[in-house]
Design a protein around this motif. Sequence first.
Motif, PDB file in Angstrom:
ATOM      1  N   HIS A  71      19.306 -16.620 -77.644  1.00  0.00           N
ATOM      2  CA  HIS A  71      18.700 -15.571 -76.821  1.00  0.00           C
ATOM      3  C   HIS A  71      17.224 -15.355 -77.150  1.00  0.00           C
ATOM      4  O   HIS A  71      16.630 -14.368 -76.715  1.00  0.00           O
ATOM      5  N   ILE A  72      16.614 -16.277 -77.880  1.00  0.00           N
ATOM      6  CA  ILE A  72      15.214 -16.105 -78.276  1.00  0.00           C
ATOM      7  C   ILE A  72      14.305 -15.991 -77.063  1.00  0.00           C
ATOM      8  O   ILE A  72      13.404 -15.148 -77.016  1.00  0.00           O
ATOM      9  N   SER A  73      14.537 -16.814 -76.055  1.00  0.00           N
ATOM     10  CA  SER A  73      13.652 -16.824 -74.880  1.00  0.00           C
ATOM     11  C   SER A  73      13.681 -15.499 -74.138  1.00  0.00           C
ATOM     12  O   SER A  73      12.627 -14.907 -73.856  1.00  0.00           O
ATOM     13  N   ILE A  74      14.887 -14.994 -73.839  1.00  0.00           N
ATOM     14  CA  ILE A  74      14.981 -13.719 -73.111  1.00  0.00           C
ATOM     15  C   ILE A  74      14.500 -12.575 -73.980  1.00  0.00           C
ATOM     16  O   ILE A  74      13.821 -11.649 -73.516  1.00  0.00           O
ATOM     17  N   ARG A  75      14.794 -12.624 -75.288  1.00  0.00           N
ATOM     18  CA  ARG A  75      14.338 -11.575 -76.205  1.00  0.00           C
ATOM     19  C   ARG A  75      12.816 -11.491 -76.237  1.00  0.00           C
ATOM     20  O   ARG A  75      12.230 -10.404 -76.100  1.00  0.00           O
ATOM     21  N   ASN A  76      12.157 -12.628 -76.401  1.00  0.00           N
ATOM     22  CA  ASN A  76      10.702 -12.631 -76.496  1.00  0.00           C
ATOM     23  C   ASN A  76      10.044 -12.260 -75.174  1.00  0.00           C
ATOM     24  O   ASN A  76       8.985 -11.614 -75.160  1.00  0.00           O
ATOM     25  N   LYS A  77      10.659 -12.664 -74.072  1.00  0.00           N
ATOM     26  CA  LYS A  77      10.120 -12.277 -72.761  1.00  0.00           C
ATOM     27  C   LYS A  77      10.186 -10.761 -72.584  1.00  0.00           C
ATOM     28  O   LYS A  77       9.223 -10.133 -72.106  1.00  0.00           O
ATOM     29  N   LEU A  78      11.302 -10.155 -72.968  1.00  0.00           N
ATOM     30  CA  LEU A  78      11.418  -8.697 -72.877  1.00  0.00           C
ATOM     31  C   LEU A  78      10.442  -8.020 -73.832  1.00  0.00           C
ATOM     32  O   LEU A  78       9.850  -6.980 -73.501  1.00  0.00           O
ATOM     33  N   HIS A  79      10.272  -8.594 -75.008  1.00  0.00           N
ATOM     34  CA  HIS A  79       9.333  -8.036 -75.975  1.00  0.00           C
ATOM     35  C   HIS A  79       7.911  -8.065 -75.419  1.00  0.00           C
ATOM     36  O   HIS A  79       7.180  -7.057 -75.493  1.00  0.00           O
ATOM     37  N   ASP A  80       7.512  -9.186 -74.837  1.00  0.00           N
ATOM     38  CA  ASP A  80       6.181  -9.280 -74.222  1.00  0.00           C
ATOM     39  C   ASP A  80       6.037  -8.255 -73.099  1.00  0.00           C
ATOM     40  O   ASP A  80       4.952  -7.687 -72.903  1.00  0.00           O
TER      41      ASP A  80
END
Length: 492
Positions: free
Chosen positions: A417-426
């Motif tokens: 889930h790194i991709s979705i996590r980092n996108k939400l973080h950004d």
Amino acid sequence: MSRNQVILIMTDTQRKDMLSCYNKELNMNTPFLDKIANEGIRYERAYTAQPVCGPARSAIFTGTFPHTNGSFGNSMALSQTTKTIGQRLTKAGVHSAYVGKWHLDGGDYFGEGKCPNGWDKEYWFDMRNYLDLMSEEDRFISRKTKTSFEKEVAPSFTYAHQCSDRAIDFIEKHKDEDYFLVISYDEPHQPFLAPSNYFELFKNRNHNNYGNINVDLKDHPEHIRLWAETVNNNDYSAYELMGCNAYVDKEIGRVVDAIDSFANDACIIYTSDHGSALGAHGLWDKGPAMYEEITNIPFLVKWNKKITPAQVSENPVSHIDIVPTVMDIFDLELPKCLEGKSMLPELINSNIKTNEYVFTEFSRYEVDHDGFGGFQPIRSVTDGRYKLSINLLTTDELYDTKEDPCEMHNLIESESHISIRNKLHDTVLKFMDETRDPFRGYYWERRPWRIDAKPAHWEYTGMTRQRYTEEDEVHQLDYSTGLPITEYVRKK
């Protein structure tokens, strides 16, 4: 004659499944709110801007987030530069009236009883006004839950009934006008004052039978564990809340009947300021947590001849969208300072989606109290499925609310889930920049799991973000030149 009438009905501490239309199995005895849902749109993914009474209302009635308008805790007044929807509509010639709990004047729980600019003084009825009509003895018993069980409470004694009376009077007398009317109930918030027969419906019933009750909290953030340790000290049970919940529906029904008689084409918006944990995640009530039971609120819109009945929407929407939506209904230009979006196109055409993301925040519960966790800065975002919460002082959370609706499996460290996590973080970081969040800084970006975060730097982004000033305000000047600002966002 064509009229433009908008009526906003809201309750306090009414979580989504406290309406039968959201969970028929629970049979919460809410026929009048269910009627609004059946004749309009029921939103499944609507969120409060901050799950505390005052801050939630600040977003609802200003169209700006609590961190922008200054009311980021209870008993904190709106900033001097913040305008309410009442002020904006009144200036545009739309009759605006507010009946009920306000909680935005910086006073105590009951308010100061003074009508703010922008609202019709004849119909203003804050909780202080309600208490001022009582003897000292009646004031005292009106604040005790046991009153509903030790004596028979007449409907006319309750705040809900008196608010409904005033709202009905307004609807009847102003049936031929354009107007915006707010009816803001304190119920079903404690002390749960209501006639006794409403409580009998819910005795010996377990309201919350979900899988996140009595859970092991070892993997939860520290502030959640500390909060859960206090839950045994709560002094009421769920059935008292449920009884008062059924009662306020009855009072809303009286208003709905008046709308049917005198304002049948009005746009009706219904919501609640926030939900209640009721034992979920070991918690009670509301506060510094972004769990669905607390933040995912009921949201219904009915508009005869405009909205197709019996719709259910999964689109993410927010309280922050109410002000721009109402202004759009009255065909008014939207101020640049608003931080939400108009839902009007989506209401008319279900194929349109207003938001890709909605945001919820937390700073503190109340400026008066040392308790309730004190300062707990949180910024959260959801795309309608995944929800990321940055708990600045403790540890962060990511949930897949589709596969894990009880939010039991924290995915913050999940490699898949790194991709979705980092996108939400950004997305959160961008949101904080765009809304000029006064608490923004490098520490929101530099989380333990964000290995590609920029190094800590005293200047962080190096940007200046001055407040946008409207036409009728004193225009801000550039610090470097003393001249009017040409760029509100620029390199420092």
